[in-house]
Design an enzyme around this catalytic site. Sequence first.
Site, PDB file in Angstrom:
ATOM      1  N   GLY A  69       3.586   8.046  15.869  1.00 38.84           N
ATOM      2  CA  GLY A  69       2.266   8.038  15.286  1.00 38.84           C
ATOM      3  C   GLY A  69       2.247   7.278  13.972  1.00 38.84           C
ATOM      4  O   GLY A  69       3.283   7.045  13.355  1.00 38.84           O
ATOM      5  N   GLN A  71       0.878   4.000  11.262  1.00 36.87           N
ATOM      6  CA  GLN A  71       0.585   2.583  11.209  1.00 36.87           C
ATOM      7  C   GLN A  71       1.836   1.804  10.779  1.00 36.87           C
ATOM      8  O   GLN A  71       2.934   2.128  11.219  1.00 36.87           O
ATOM      9  CB  GLN A  71      -0.621   2.375  10.288  1.00 36.87           C
ATOM     10  CG  GLN A  71      -1.838   3.161  10.801  1.00 36.87           C
ATOM     11  CD  GLN A  71      -3.096   2.933  10.015  1.00 36.87           C
ATOM     12  OE1 GLN A  71      -3.449   1.826   9.669  1.00 36.87           O
ATOM     13  NE2 GLN A  71      -3.801   4.020   9.719  1.00 36.87           N
ATOM     14  N   TYR A  72       1.681   0.776   9.947  1.00 26.22           N
ATOM     15  CA  TYR A  72       2.849   0.012   9.519  1.00 26.22           C
ATOM     16  C   TYR A  72       3.581   0.728   8.387  1.00 26.22           C
ATOM     17  O   TYR A  72       2.951   1.302   7.490  1.00 26.22           O
ATOM     18  CB  TYR A  72       2.435  -1.373   9.025  1.00 26.22           C
ATOM     19  CG  TYR A  72       2.146  -2.348  10.128  1.00 26.22           C
ATOM     20  CD1 TYR A  72       3.171  -2.929  10.865  1.00 26.22           C
ATOM     21  CD2 TYR A  72       0.834  -2.689  10.438  1.00 26.22           C
ATOM     22  CE1 TYR A  72       2.895  -3.819  11.899  1.00 26.22           C
ATOM     23  CE2 TYR A  72       0.550  -3.583  11.459  1.00 26.22           C
ATOM     24  CZ  TYR A  72       1.591  -4.138  12.188  1.00 26.22           C
ATOM     25  OH  TYR A  72       1.315  -5.019  13.197  1.00 26.22           O
ATOM     26  N   TYR A  74       7.526   0.424   6.009  1.00 25.78           N
ATOM     27  CA  TYR A  74       8.724  -0.353   5.666  1.00 25.78           C
ATOM     28  C   TYR A  74       9.929   0.562   5.640  1.00 25.78           C
ATOM     29  O   TYR A  74       9.846   1.709   5.193  1.00 25.78           O
ATOM     30  CB  TYR A  74       8.551  -0.997   4.288  1.00 25.78           C
ATOM     31  CG  TYR A  74       9.851  -1.523   3.700  1.00 25.78           C
ATOM     32  CD1 TYR A  74      10.418  -2.709   4.165  1.00 25.78           C
ATOM     33  CD2 TYR A  74      10.522  -0.813   2.705  1.00 25.78           C
ATOM     34  CE1 TYR A  74      11.621  -3.181   3.650  1.00 25.78           C
ATOM     35  CE2 TYR A  74      11.724  -1.276   2.188  1.00 25.78           C
ATOM     36  CZ  TYR A  74      12.268  -2.458   2.658  1.00 25.78           C
ATOM     37  OH  TYR A  74      13.464  -2.917   2.161  1.00 25.78           O
ATOM     38  N   ALA A 145       6.997   8.927   3.514  1.00 26.41           N
ATOM     39  CA  ALA A 145       6.143   8.747   4.686  1.00 26.41           C
ATOM     40  C   ALA A 145       6.683   9.564   5.846  1.00 26.41           C
ATOM     41  O   ALA A 145       7.858   9.951   5.856  1.00 26.41           O
ATOM     42  CB  ALA A 145       6.095   7.262   5.069  1.00 26.41           C
ATOM     43  N   GLY A 147       6.178   9.969  10.364  1.00 25.51           N
ATOM     44  CA  GLY A 147       5.558   9.609  11.625  1.00 25.51           C
ATOM     45  C   GLY A 147       6.439  10.144  12.741  1.00 25.51           C
ATOM     46  O   GLY A 147       7.649   9.928  12.723  1.00 25.51           O
ATOM     47  N   GLY A 158      10.514  10.600  12.401  1.00 26.13           N
ATOM     48  CA  GLY A 158      10.618  11.599  11.346  1.00 26.13           C
ATOM     49  C   GLY A 158      10.054  11.148  10.016  1.00 26.13           C
ATOM     50  O   GLY A 158       8.868  10.812   9.927  1.00 26.13           O
ATOM     51  N   ALA A 160      10.651   9.292   5.804  1.00 27.59           N
ATOM     52  CA  ALA A 160      11.326   8.280   4.999  1.00 27.59           C
ATOM     53  C   ALA A 160      11.027   8.559   3.535  1.00 27.59           C
ATOM     54  O   ALA A 160       9.859   8.568   3.123  1.00 27.59           O
ATOM     55  CB  ALA A 160      10.867   6.881   5.387  1.00 27.59           C
ATOM     56  N   CYS A 176       0.940   2.230   5.781  1.00 28.21           N
ATOM     57  CA  CYS A 176       0.202   3.294   6.454  1.00 28.21           C
ATOM     58  C   CYS A 176      -1.298   3.038   6.471  1.00 28.21           C
ATOM     59  O   CYS A 176      -2.092   3.972   6.615  1.00 28.21           O
ATOM     60  CB  CYS A 176       0.513   4.657   5.817  1.00 28.21           C
ATOM     61  SG  CYS A 176       2.263   5.079   5.887  1.00 28.21           S
TER      62      CYS A 176
END
Length: 230
Positions: A69, A71-72, A74, A145, A147, A158, A160, A176
């Site tokens: 789940g 978005q972008y 890093y 972050a 996801g 998981g 970051a 995100c």
Amino acid sequence: MEWRISDSPVDYPDAVSFMEQRVADIRAGTAPETVSLLEHPPLYTSGTSARAGDLLTPARFPVYPAGRGGQYTYHGPGQRVGYVMLDVAARGGDLHDFVWRLEEWLIRTLAQFAVKGERRCGRVGVWVDMAAHGGPPGQEAKIAALGVRIRRGVSFHGVALNVEPDLTHFEGIVPCGIREHGVTSLAALGHIVSMAEVDMAMQSSFAEVFGTGPVPADMPVAARPCAVPA
């Protein structure tokens, strides 16, 4: 529970391959639940909600579709990634509770370094009020972050946590999908810590948050996230 800690950068496809196999093995009952703590070489990943326009410099680093789940985002050196492979179904199957605990894990980890991480409704992840660190009122930055994906009741992907990454590497994306807020790290906030110290903090906080049974009484249920990543 098995902890796998990598001291050398792990290529993203290798990490995904391991997760795929471990999720299948957990579901089959042939492997324990697992958390992998690692770093990646510089790269971008796109979640299932990623918008093409949020990838600002496509040629800067490799870009991988993640299947999680979000978005972008890093990943790169100086960022501790925690891939979490848990039998969520056996733990009650409450996805809101699971995501809330992931955020709580990060918040409690940050607290061990005297950094107050906070949730923001409508913005998945963990945020820092920069006014508490000399910034102007109302300025916020993301320090961690998350996801996730669930397959047959078992989680993978998981979190970051930004320990000491090159924050300019985030400039190649809209992290995100959020344009109005920046990113920060422990180092940028003046906390210089080793990755080994971060690993120890993450392990101890994980034990506090991911026990069996209901959410402990000191974890307010009203603070759970507004949405669960797909």
